[in-house]
Design an enzyme around this catalytic site. Structure first.
Site, PDB file in Angstrom:
ATOM      1  N   ASP A   8       3.221  -2.548  -2.575  1.00 43.67           N
ATOM      2  CA  ASP A   8       3.376  -2.063  -1.194  1.00 43.67           C
ATOM      3  C   ASP A   8       2.898  -3.182  -0.261  1.00 43.67           C
ATOM      4  O   ASP A   8       2.636  -4.312  -0.693  1.00 43.67           O
ATOM      5  CB  ASP A   8       2.624  -0.734  -0.994  1.00 43.67           C
ATOM      6  CG  ASP A   8       1.099  -0.891  -1.019  1.00 43.67           C
ATOM      7  OD1 ASP A   8       0.600  -2.008  -1.286  1.00 43.67           O
ATOM      8  OD2 ASP A   8       0.394   0.112  -0.781  1.00 43.67           O
ATOM      9  N   CYS A  65      -1.173  -2.754  -5.210  1.00 45.71           N
ATOM     10  CA  CYS A  65      -1.365  -2.149  -3.895  1.00 45.71           C
ATOM     11  C   CYS A  65      -2.729  -2.629  -3.405  1.00 45.71           C
ATOM     12  O   CYS A  65      -3.267  -3.610  -3.934  1.00 45.71           O
ATOM     13  CB  CYS A  65      -1.224  -0.623  -3.933  1.00 45.71           C
ATOM     14  SG  CYS A  65      -2.456   0.270  -4.885  1.00 45.71           S
ATOM     15  N   GLY A  66      -3.285  -1.978  -2.397  1.00 49.30           N
ATOM     16  CA  GLY A  66      -4.551  -2.463  -1.861  1.00 49.30           C
ATOM     17  C   GLY A  66      -5.666  -2.423  -2.890  1.00 49.30           C
ATOM     18  O   GLY A  66      -6.370  -3.407  -3.126  1.00 49.30           O
ATOM     19  N   GLY A  68      -5.062  -0.936  -6.137  1.00 50.10           N
ATOM     20  CA  GLY A  68      -4.463  -0.760  -7.466  1.00 50.10           C
ATOM     21  C   GLY A  68      -4.426   0.696  -7.877  1.00 50.10           C
ATOM     22  O   GLY A  68      -3.676   1.075  -8.778  1.00 50.10           O
ATOM     23  N   GLY A  70      -3.698   3.748  -6.118  1.00 48.00           N
ATOM     24  CA  GLY A  70      -2.562   4.615  -5.758  1.00 48.00           C
ATOM     25  C   GLY A  70      -1.351   4.316  -6.621  1.00 48.00           C
ATOM     26  O   GLY A  70      -0.703   5.231  -7.164  1.00 48.00           O
TER      27      GLY A  70
HETATM   28  C1  RB5 Z   1      -2.418   1.205   1.770  1.00 45.72           C
HETATM   29  O1  RB5 Z   1      -3.161   1.049   2.925  1.00 45.72           O
HETATM   30  C2  RB5 Z   1      -3.326   1.495   0.608  1.00 45.72           C
HETATM   31  O2  RB5 Z   1      -3.753   2.798   0.668  1.00 45.72           O
HETATM   32  C3  RB5 Z   1      -2.614   1.225  -0.689  1.00 45.72           C
HETATM   33  O3  RB5 Z   1      -2.197  -0.104  -0.741  1.00 45.72           O
HETATM   34  C4  RB5 Z   1      -3.402   1.443  -1.960  1.00 45.72           C
HETATM   35  O4  RB5 Z   1      -4.633   0.785  -1.903  1.00 45.72           O
HETATM   36  C5  RB5 Z   1      -3.551   2.797  -2.434  1.00 45.72           C
HETATM   37  O5  RB5 Z   1      -4.207   3.038  -3.452  1.00 45.72           O
END
Ligand code: RB5
Length: 161
Positions: A8, A65-66, A68, A70
């Protein structure tokens, strides 16, 4: 090895660096996005990475992701995906050798690029041991997956601990 990568907005920059690293290591890279750092939703990329791995369009996946977290949660909703956040090389190796992890999840807001590179190299070099005890445990994981798919909740009878 053919590797599918996805991220993301939180993981976009690290994913770009990971693509360069993988190509340098002579892997074939399938990049399912995101292709900009505009806000996006990690489940979309988790789905794309998971589908590539399940359909054998790629041997392994890397999701970023930020944190890992999510991306990992979303990826593990897909039957056949064994994803984990690994922010150390021990887990990245053992996760494959013992647990047949097929998707590595990384947190771009947690790791620097150098450590991420070491973790990725370790993940890709590792192979499932095929040891009977690990196969047995994986069969139990698959059994849980099957009962959840059928009823939405795990059966009480998944075997001994
Ligand atoms: C996005 O801001 C963030 O929530 C996403 O990248 C991730 O860290 C979710 O677990």
């Amino acid at each position: 090895m053919k590797i599918v990568i996805g991220a993301d907005h939180g993981g976009y920059l690290l994913k770009q660096a990971v693509a360069v690293l993988l190509k340098k290591l002579r892997h074939v890279v399938v990049d399912v996005g995101a292709f900009t750092n505009e806000p996006s939703d990690y489940p979309d990329f988790a789905k794309a990475v998971a589908e590539h791995v399940i359909k054998k369009k790629a041997e392994r996946g890397i999701l970023i992701c930020g944190s890992g977290v999510g991306a990992c949660i979303a990826a593990n909703k897909f039957a056949g995906i064994r994803a984990s956040v690994c922010h150390d090389t021990f887990s990245a190796r053992q996760g494959v050798e013992d647990d047949d992890m097929n998707v590595l999840c990384l947190g771009a807001r947690v790791l620097g690029q150098e450590l991420a590179a070491e973790i990725i190299k370790t993940f890709l070099a590792a192979k499932f041991s095929n040891a009977p005890r690990h196969r047995r445990r994986l069969q139990k994981v698959t059994a849980i997956e099957k009962t959840c798919r059928n009823s939405g909740t795990p059966s009480q009878e998944t075997g001994n601990a």
